[in-house]
Design a protein around this motif. Structure first.
Motif, mmCIF file in Angstrom:
data_model
loop_
_atom_site.group_PDB
_atom_site.id
_atom_site.type_symbol
_atom_site.label_atom_id
_atom_site.label_comp_id
_atom_site.label_asym_id
_atom_site.label_seq_id
_atom_site.Cartn_x
_atom_site.Cartn_y
_atom_site.Cartn_z
ATOM 1 N N MET A 58 40.689 46.470 38.569
ATOM 2 C CA MET A 58 41.414 45.310 38.057
ATOM 3 C C MET A 58 42.843 45.294 38.589
ATOM 4 O O MET A 58 43.362 44.243 38.970
ATOM 5 C CB MET A 58 41.429 45.315 36.525
ATOM 6 C CG MET A 58 40.093 44.997 35.892
ATOM 7 S SD MET A 58 40.107 45.195 34.091
ATOM 8 C CE MET A 58 41.130 43.803 33.603
ATOM 9 N N LEU A 59 43.485 46.460 38.610
ATOM 10 C CA LEU A 59 44.865 46.557 39.083
ATOM 11 C C LEU A 59 44.991 46.182 40.558
ATOM 12 O O LEU A 59 46.012 45.645 40.973
ATOM 13 C CB LEU A 59 45.416 47.964 38.865
ATOM 14 C CG LEU A 59 45.762 48.325 37.434
ATOM 15 C CD1 LEU A 59 46.049 49.811 37.312
ATOM 16 C CD2 LEU A 59 46.947 47.498 36.944
ATOM 17 N N GLN A 60 43.954 46.450 41.328
ATOM 18 C CA GLN A 60 43.992 46.156 42.762
ATOM 19 C C GLN A 60 43.727 44.685 43.064
ATOM 20 O O GLN A 60 43.976 44.222 44.163
ATOM 21 C CB GLN A 60 42.989 47.036 43.506
ATOM 22 C CG GLN A 60 43.394 48.488 43.496
ATOM 23 C CD GLN A 60 42.324 49.413 44.048
ATOM 24 O OE1 GLN A 60 41.161 49.040 44.172
ATOM 25 N NE2 GLN A 60 42.727 50.633 44.374
ATOM 26 N N GLY A 61 43.237 43.961 42.068
ATOM 27 C CA GLY A 61 42.962 42.543 42.256
ATOM 28 C C GLY A 61 44.222 41.701 42.172
ATOM 29 O O GLY A 61 45.308 42.185 41.859
ATOM 30 N N GLU A 62 44.046 40.420 42.457
ATOM 31 C CA GLU A 62 45.162 39.486 42.357
ATOM 32 C C GLU A 62 45.605 39.410 40.897
ATOM 33 O O GLU A 62 44.775 39.334 39.995
ATOM 34 C CB GLU A 62 44.734 38.108 42.860
ATOM 35 C CG GLU A 62 45.884 37.144 43.006
ATOM 36 C CD GLU A 62 45.448 35.862 43.690
ATOM 37 O OE1 GLU A 62 46.006 34.823 43.339
ATOM 38 O OE2 GLU A 62 44.562 35.909 44.558
ATOM 39 N N ASP A 63 46.910 39.457 40.674
ATOM 40 C CA ASP A 63 47.462 39.461 39.316
ATOM 41 C C ASP A 63 46.888 40.615 38.489
ATOM 42 O O ASP A 63 46.600 40.461 37.303
ATOM 43 C CB ASP A 63 47.201 38.127 38.603
ATOM 44 C CG ASP A 63 47.876 36.965 39.293
ATOM 45 O OD1 ASP A 63 49.005 37.163 39.801
ATOM 46 O OD2 ASP A 63 47.290 35.866 39.328
ATOM 47 N N GLY A 64 46.740 41.771 39.118
ATOM 48 C CA GLY A 64 46.107 42.924 38.492
ATOM 49 C C GLY A 64 46.782 43.395 37.221
ATOM 50 O O GLY A 64 46.111 43.640 36.223
ATOM 51 N N LEU A 65 48.104 43.500 37.248
ATOM 52 C CA LEU A 65 48.819 43.952 36.059
ATOM 53 C C LEU A 65 48.591 42.997 34.896
ATOM 54 O O LEU A 65 48.275 43.414 33.783
ATOM 55 C CB LEU A 65 50.315 44.094 36.346
ATOM 56 C CG LEU A 65 51.202 44.450 35.155
ATOM 57 C CD1 LEU A 65 50.782 45.776 34.538
ATOM 58 C CD2 LEU A 65 52.662 44.475 35.570
ATOM 59 N N ASP A 66 48.730 41.719 35.169
ATOM 60 C CA ASP A 66 48.513 40.725 34.115
ATOM 61 C C ASP A 66 47.076 40.767 33.596
ATOM 62 O O ASP A 66 46.839 40.616 32.397
ATOM 63 C CB ASP A 66 48.848 39.319 34.611
ATOM 64 C CG ASP A 66 50.335 39.119 34.814
ATOM 65 O OD1 ASP A 66 51.140 39.787 34.126
ATOM 66 O OD2 ASP A 66 50.705 38.299 35.671
ATOM 67 N N ALA A 67 46.121 40.973 34.486
ATOM 68 C CA ALA A 67 44.714 41.035 34.074
ATOM 69 C C ALA A 67 44.476 42.197 33.112
ATOM 70 O O ALA A 67 43.806 42.043 32.091
ATOM 71 C CB ALA A 67 43.809 41.159 35.296
ATOM 72 N N VAL A 68 45.038 43.356 33.434
ATOM 73 C CA VAL A 68 44.862 44.521 32.559
ATOM 74 C C VAL A 68 45.580 44.302 31.235
ATOM 75 O O VAL A 68 45.014 44.556 30.159
ATOM 76 C CB VAL A 68 45.343 45.821 33.249
ATOM 77 C CG1 VAL A 68 45.327 46.990 32.273
ATOM 78 C CG2 VAL A 68 44.482 46.134 34.460
#
Length: 134
Positions: A58-68
């Motif tokens: 999830m962190l490696q994806g786009e907007d990873g921090l926000d997603a987590v």
């Protein structure tokens, strides 16, 4: 697996990955936490690597921090917000020093979980006392 388990683990992995290096001490702290705290009593520790990998993905994806952070906020009951913050502080302190990236992420997490500033300071002080050495 309960959603709150995933959210708590994602919180710890998030802090561990904040400085782009997940150390053995941080991973050991996460493992010990999962095996030792009552909130994880009904959790299967064998699923920990998969949940941690999911968070890293999830962190490696786009907007990873926000997603987590959104996942954590959505799946974590309000009464476990302080617990999540405390676990994040434990992982941060496990290396003996805390980087600026980790400190900033702890601040973001505190705001995202609506943990009161004074309560957060008390949690941080308690963790500092637990990890103090000569």
């Amino acid at each position: 697996m309960a959603a709150h388990h995933s959210a708590l683990i994602h919180t710890m992995v998030l802090i561990s990955a904040a400085d782009r290096e997940m150390t053995d001490l941080e991973l050991k702290t996460i493992g010990d936490t999962v095996r030792g705290l009552p909130v994880f009593r009904d959790f299967d520790p064998a699923t920990l690597p998969d949940i941690a990998s999911e968070c890293v993905g999830m962190l490696q994806g786009e907007d990873g921090l926000d997603a987590v952070l959104d996942h954590v906020a959505a799946d974590l009951p309000t009464k476990l917000h302080e617990t999540a913050y405390a676990l994040a502080c434990e992982v941060a302190a496990s290396n003996g020093s805390v980087s600026q990236e980790v400190l900033r992420l702890l601040e973001i997490l505190r705001h995202h979980l609506n943990v009161d500033r004074l309560l957060a300071a008390a949690i941080e002080r308690g963790v500092r006392a637990r990890y103090a050495h000569l």
